[in-house]
Write a protein that holds these residues in place. Structure first.
Motif, PDB file in Angstrom:
ATOM      1  N   ASP A   1      66.485   2.181  69.675  1.00 26.83           N
ATOM      2  CA  ASP A   1      66.741   1.243  68.480  1.00 26.83           C
ATOM      3  C   ASP A   1      66.634  -0.172  68.966  1.00 26.83           C
ATOM      4  OD1 ASP A   1      68.006  -0.565  66.902  1.00 26.83           O
ATOM      5  OD2 ASP A   1      69.725   0.920  66.314  1.00 26.83           O
ATOM      6  N   ASN A   2      65.610  -0.630  68.634  1.00 24.80           N
ATOM      7  CA  ASN A   2      65.142  -1.949  69.253  1.00 24.80           C
ATOM      8  C   ASN A   2      66.045  -3.104  68.755  1.00 24.80           C
ATOM      9  OD1 ASN A   2      62.872  -0.898  70.725  1.00 24.80           O
ATOM     10  ND2 ASN A   2      61.369  -1.383  68.859  1.00 24.80           N
ATOM     11  N   ALA A   3      66.643  -3.035  67.679  1.00 23.21           N
ATOM     12  CA  ALA A   3      67.529  -4.017  67.561  1.00 23.21           C
ATOM     13  C   ALA A   3      68.892  -4.177  68.350  1.00 23.21           C
ATOM     14  CB  ALA A   3      67.801  -3.837  65.968  1.00 23.21           C
ATOM     15  N   LYS A   4      69.136  -2.946  68.767  1.00 20.02           N
ATOM     16  CA  LYS A   4      70.318  -2.784  69.501  1.00 20.02           C
ATOM     17  C   LYS A   4      70.061  -2.863  71.211  1.00 20.02           C
ATOM     18  CE  LYS A   4      73.129  -0.394  66.188  1.00 20.02           C
ATOM     19  NZ  LYS A   4      74.013   0.777  65.906  1.00 20.02           N
TER      20      LYS A   4
END
Length: 124
Positions: free
Chosen positions: A73-76
């Motif tokens: 999860d790149n956003a996280k």
């Protein structure tokens, strides 16, 4: 400070599930190939799964194929290892590691950064 922190380990019965997390600080995981490794008591560390930095191609050691799933999860800034149908042989300390660079495939060598590990125990 560059850091990887694993979490999600614990004690689970055979056939159960756990989801491990690997969170990064100080750098961006989407610029890295990420690997999960484990070390059982008295055994050498082995590569379990990895995910490439480009295209998301994954790789698994034979003993976990069909049971474990790696994802990011790149956003996280976090990579996960979903572990299902756990067996006593899956017991060990699980480490995540990052290899900086753009890779279309991932391997279990030449990782730059390592976390401190999280214990997974599969027992009844």
């Amino acid at each position: 400070q560059l850091q990887l922190v694993e979490s999600g380990g614990g004690l689970v019965q055979p056939g159960g599930s756990l989801r491990l997390s690997c969170a990064a600080s100080g750098f961006t995981l989407n610029d890295c190939a990420i690997g999960w490794f484990r070390q059982a008591p008295g055994k050498e560390r082995e590569g379990v799964s990895c995910i490439a930095s480009e295209g998301g191609r994954t790789n698994y050691t034979d003993s976990v194929k069909g049971r474990f799933t790696i994802s990011r999860d790149n956003a996280k800034n976090t990579v996960y290892l979903q572990m299902n149908s756990l067996k006593p042989d899956d017991t060990g300390i699980y480490y995540c590691a990052a290899r900086h660079g753009l890779f279309r495939i991932c391997v279990f060598d030449e990782y730059d950064y390592w976390g401190q590990g999280t214990q997974v125990t599969v027992a009844s």
